[in-house]
Scaffold this active site. Sequence first.
Site, PDB file in Angstrom:
ATOM      1  N   GLU A  30      -5.305  -0.769   7.549  1.00  0.00           N
ATOM      2  CA  GLU A  30      -4.517  -0.124   8.576  1.00  0.00           C
ATOM      3  C   GLU A  30      -4.756  -0.867   9.935  1.00  0.00           C
ATOM      4  OE1 GLU A  30      -4.063   3.986   9.310  1.00  0.00           O
ATOM      5  OE2 GLU A  30      -4.282   4.595   7.242  1.00  0.00           O
ATOM      6  N   ARG A  55       0.808  -1.177  -0.153  1.00  0.00           N
ATOM      7  CA  ARG A  55       0.043  -0.088   0.042  1.00  0.00           C
ATOM      8  C   ARG A  55       0.784   1.340   0.054  1.00  0.00           C
ATOM      9  NH1 ARG A  55      -2.764   2.954   4.756  1.00  0.00           N
ATOM     10  NH2 ARG A  55      -4.811   3.581   4.074  1.00  0.00           N
ATOM     11  N   GLU A  72      -9.336   7.562   5.237  1.00  0.00           N
ATOM     12  CA  GLU A  72     -10.238   7.448   6.555  1.00  0.00           C
ATOM     13  C   GLU A  72     -11.226   8.948   6.297  1.00  0.00           C
ATOM     14  OE1 GLU A  72      -7.182   5.502   9.699  1.00  0.00           O
ATOM     15  OE2 GLU A  72      -7.158   7.755   9.451  1.00  0.00           O
TER      16      GLU A  72
END
Length: 358
Positions: free
Chosen positions: A277, A72, A170
Amino acid sequence: MKILKITLTFILFSIINVAVAQKTYFPRNDYHIGADLSFLKQAEDMGVEFKENGEVKAGMDIFTDHGYNWIRLRLFHTPSAWTGQWGTLPNDLEYTIEMAKQAKSRGMKFLLNYHYSDTWADPGKQYIPKAWEKMNHDQLVQAIFDYTLETMNAFREAGVYPDMVQVGNEITNGMLWPDGKLPENWDNFIELLRAGINGVYASCTADLPSPKIMIHIEKGGDKNATKYFFDKIFAADIPFDVIGQSYYPWWHGSLLDLRENMHFMATTYKKDIILVEVAYNMEPAEYRDSNGPFPETPEGQLEFMQAVHEIVINTPDNRGKGIYWWEPATRRNGARTYFDREGNVQPVITAFDKYSRK
């Protein structure tokens, strides 16, 4: 006329990609054993040496040797335009393309993480890139589409077209504040999100289908907040493939909370889910004055990863598709990394050995 152009283009590419998505699936051997290695190249360029059993190795090799099959990488718009407490961050287009090349050459797949900012974008801040600060809403919609298309084309031309793209980082509280801030501006946010997805779709070609689209929030152990957000996304008919979640237990709930939410997402939304995450500490940090779910030790870090992995692989209908550790290899000797202060990799690197080794 610009907005009409975006809408028509979006309709065309969404129709194509919905049709493609209905015929594709994640093979069982495509579980994401992943890591966000966005700082790895910077660390090695600065002379940091990563070691295994006392031997210095290329940092990325340590991960692939233990079954890591996805990388990522975050992308900032113009990181040189922003100087904060971390100094100038390296994650511009050129740097990210080079990191992607290193990963692809090792057989890894590539998840691209658009922040749509010059610096960190997260629930507490979603700064508009300085180049876009004077734009009105319609101009921001056009800018996010153009920028996404331009950068996706650059990855394709460099031979490192992403396998998956998350449009925003997010984004529970929106993106490109204040224009797309939530809960005040849902309509604006939806248009910005749609324009970013549209830019990804517009970059694909006949022989290079669109990457999977991920929508990423940070509510791993919060079923109610997850439901509120994704009910809105589904009501707006936003096309996407994968739910991305962050899960840090000191912020996002217990392992039972995570398990409950994984079950809820899988059975309610019928989408694949990735914990994009995840992290735990190898030394006391978050639980100095209280008891955490595991000791903050190298052994506790490994136990945490194994426990989270078991929850993910036992998600109903095979919807749990993987885990990414957030920043395990950096020049900063933080407690959440995989490496001690002398650069030696810790036991957590072995978490997937029994699954990935033949």
